[in-house]
Design a protein around this motif. Sequence first.
Motif, PDB file in Angstrom:
ATOM      1  N   GLU A  88      29.635  40.933  50.819  1.00  0.00           N
ATOM      2  CA  GLU A  88      29.916  39.934  51.808  1.00  0.00           C
ATOM      3  C   GLU A  88      31.421  39.941  51.892  1.00  0.00           C
ATOM      4  O   GLU A  88      30.811  38.665  53.621  1.00  0.00           O
ATOM      5  CB  GLU A  88      28.490  38.382  51.397  1.00  0.00           C
ATOM      6  N   VAL A  89      32.059  39.437  51.308  1.00  0.00           N
ATOM      7  CA  VAL A  89      33.303  38.786  52.123  1.00  0.00           C
ATOM      8  C   VAL A  89      34.274  39.490  53.708  1.00  0.00           C
ATOM      9  O   VAL A  89      33.942  41.032  52.651  1.00  0.00           O
ATOM     10  CB  VAL A  89      34.452  38.533  50.784  1.00  0.00           C
ATOM     11  N   ASP A  90      34.138  38.657  54.629  1.00  0.00           N
ATOM     12  CA  ASP A  90      35.059  40.066  55.383  1.00  0.00           C
ATOM     13  C   ASP A  90      36.539  39.619  55.112  1.00  0.00           C
ATOM     14  O   ASP A  90      37.521  39.089  54.499  1.00  0.00           O
ATOM     15  CB  ASP A  90      34.923  38.649  56.765  1.00  0.00           C
ATOM     16  N   VAL A  91      36.604  40.994  54.955  1.00  0.00           N
ATOM     17  CA  VAL A  91      38.532  40.831  54.742  1.00  0.00           C
ATOM     18  C   VAL A  91      39.398  41.825  55.512  1.00  0.00           C
ATOM     19  O   VAL A  91      40.270  42.833  56.036  1.00  0.00           O
ATOM     20  CB  VAL A  91      38.262  42.453  53.261  1.00  0.00           C
ATOM     21  N   THR A  92      38.618  42.031  56.992  1.00  0.00           N
ATOM     22  CA  THR A  92      39.341  42.262  57.696  1.00  0.00           C
ATOM     23  C   THR A  92      40.724  41.686  58.224  1.00  0.00           C
ATOM     24  O   THR A  92      40.469  40.500  58.020  1.00  0.00           O
ATOM     25  CB  THR A  92      38.409  42.419  59.287  1.00  0.00           C
ATOM     26  N   GLY A  93      41.538  42.653  58.509  1.00  0.00           N
ATOM     27  CA  GLY A  93      42.721  42.518  58.933  1.00  0.00           C
ATOM     28  C   GLY A  93      43.884  42.193  57.476  1.00  0.00           C
ATOM     29  O   GLY A  93      44.909  41.862  57.353  1.00  0.00           O
ATOM     30  N   ILE A  94      43.029  42.133  56.870  1.00  0.00           N
ATOM     31  CA  ILE A  94      43.711  42.129  55.362  1.00  0.00           C
ATOM     32  C   ILE A  94      44.422  43.105  54.091  1.00  0.00           C
ATOM     33  O   ILE A  94      43.367  44.476  54.109  1.00  0.00           O
ATOM     34  CB  ILE A  94      42.640  41.335  54.044  1.00  0.00           C
ATOM     35  N   GLU A  95      45.800  43.396  54.508  1.00  0.00           N
ATOM     36  CA  GLU A  95      46.063  44.795  53.776  1.00  0.00           C
ATOM     37  C   GLU A  95      45.581  44.781  51.924  1.00  0.00           C
ATOM     38  O   GLU A  95      45.882  43.657  51.347  1.00  0.00           O
ATOM     39  CB  GLU A  95      46.833  44.463  53.676  1.00  0.00           C
ATOM     40  N   PRO A  96      45.352  45.872  52.031  1.00  0.00           N
ATOM     41  CA  PRO A  96      45.199  45.847  49.881  1.00  0.00           C
ATOM     42  C   PRO A  96      47.098  46.264  49.012  1.00  0.00           C
ATOM     43  O   PRO A  96      47.459  46.074  49.296  1.00  0.00           O
ATOM     44  CB  PRO A  96      44.711  47.505  49.487  1.00  0.00           C
ATOM     45  N   MET A  97      46.452  45.180  48.076  1.00  0.00           N
ATOM     46  CA  MET A  97      47.464  44.411  47.153  1.00  0.00           C
ATOM     47  C   MET A  97      47.552  44.984  46.616  1.00  0.00           C
ATOM     48  O   MET A  97      45.867  45.561  45.837  1.00  0.00           O
ATOM     49  CB  MET A  97      47.767  42.912  46.774  1.00  0.00           C
ATOM     50  N   VAL A  98      48.476  45.763  45.799  1.00  0.00           N
ATOM     51  CA  VAL A  98      49.019  46.095  44.178  1.00  0.00           C
ATOM     52  C   VAL A  98      48.942  45.212  43.575  1.00  0.00           C
ATOM     53  O   VAL A  98      49.116  45.851  42.374  1.00  0.00           O
ATOM     54  CB  VAL A  98      49.671  46.863  43.899  1.00  0.00           C
ATOM     55  N   SER A  99      49.484  43.714  43.571  1.00  0.00           N
ATOM     56  CA  SER A  99      49.661  42.699  42.184  1.00  0.00           C
ATOM     57  C   SER A  99      49.764  41.785  43.196  1.00  0.00           C
ATOM     58  O   SER A  99      49.017  40.884  44.554  1.00  0.00           O
ATOM     59  CB  SER A  99      51.528  43.110  42.092  1.00  0.00           C
ATOM     60  N   VAL A 100      49.678  40.495  42.744  1.00  0.00           N
ATOM     61  CA  VAL A 100      49.798  39.151  43.550  1.00  0.00           C
ATOM     62  C   VAL A 100      50.819  39.016  44.022  1.00  0.00           C
ATOM     63  O   VAL A 100      50.812  37.814  44.488  1.00  0.00           O
ATOM     64  CB  VAL A 100      48.672  38.227  42.096  1.00  0.00           C
ATOM     65  N   THR A 101      52.227  38.918  43.732  1.00  0.00           N
ATOM     66  CA  THR A 101      53.069  38.920  43.679  1.00  0.00           C
ATOM     67  C   THR A 101      53.454  40.242  45.669  1.00  0.00           C
ATOM     68  O   THR A 101      53.390  41.288  44.775  1.00  0.00           O
ATOM     69  CB  THR A 101      53.892  38.593  43.324  1.00  0.00           C
ATOM     70  N   PRO A 102      54.051  39.968  45.970  1.00  0.00           N
ATOM     71  CA  PRO A 102      54.217  40.299  47.164  1.00  0.00           C
ATOM     72  C   PRO A 102      56.142  41.247  46.482  1.00  0.00           C
ATOM     73  O   PRO A 102      56.831  41.251  46.314  1.00  0.00           O
ATOM     74  CB  PRO A 102      54.831  40.521  48.316  1.00  0.00           C
TER      75      PRO A 102
END
Length: 95
Positions: free
Chosen positions: A43-57
């Motif tokens: 149900e969470v809208d994740v449009t425009g969110i890039e996938p992450m490999v970690s919580v820190t960039p």
Amino acid sequence: MSIDTETAAKVAKLARIKVDPADLPALAGEFNTILGFIDQLNEVDVTGIEPMVSVTPMRLKRRTDTVTDGDRQKAVLANAPDAREGFFAVPKVVE
């Protein structure tokens, strides 16, 4: 989607987990809880969110994709219990 005791038994068999028939309703309930959580996440809208490999960039380290030690098919298959036509042969597990 709802999981009944019959489906829970089938999943346990595929996972090769021995489950007593008395415990199947509880297992089906756990599966339904997990599926409910997954429905909540969908149900969470994740449009425009890039996938992450970690919580820190951070960037992943890149390397070239090169074969360093090829042509070892016979050596790899030497210990296989059943090898056919250059591949590992395994028994069918899905009906």
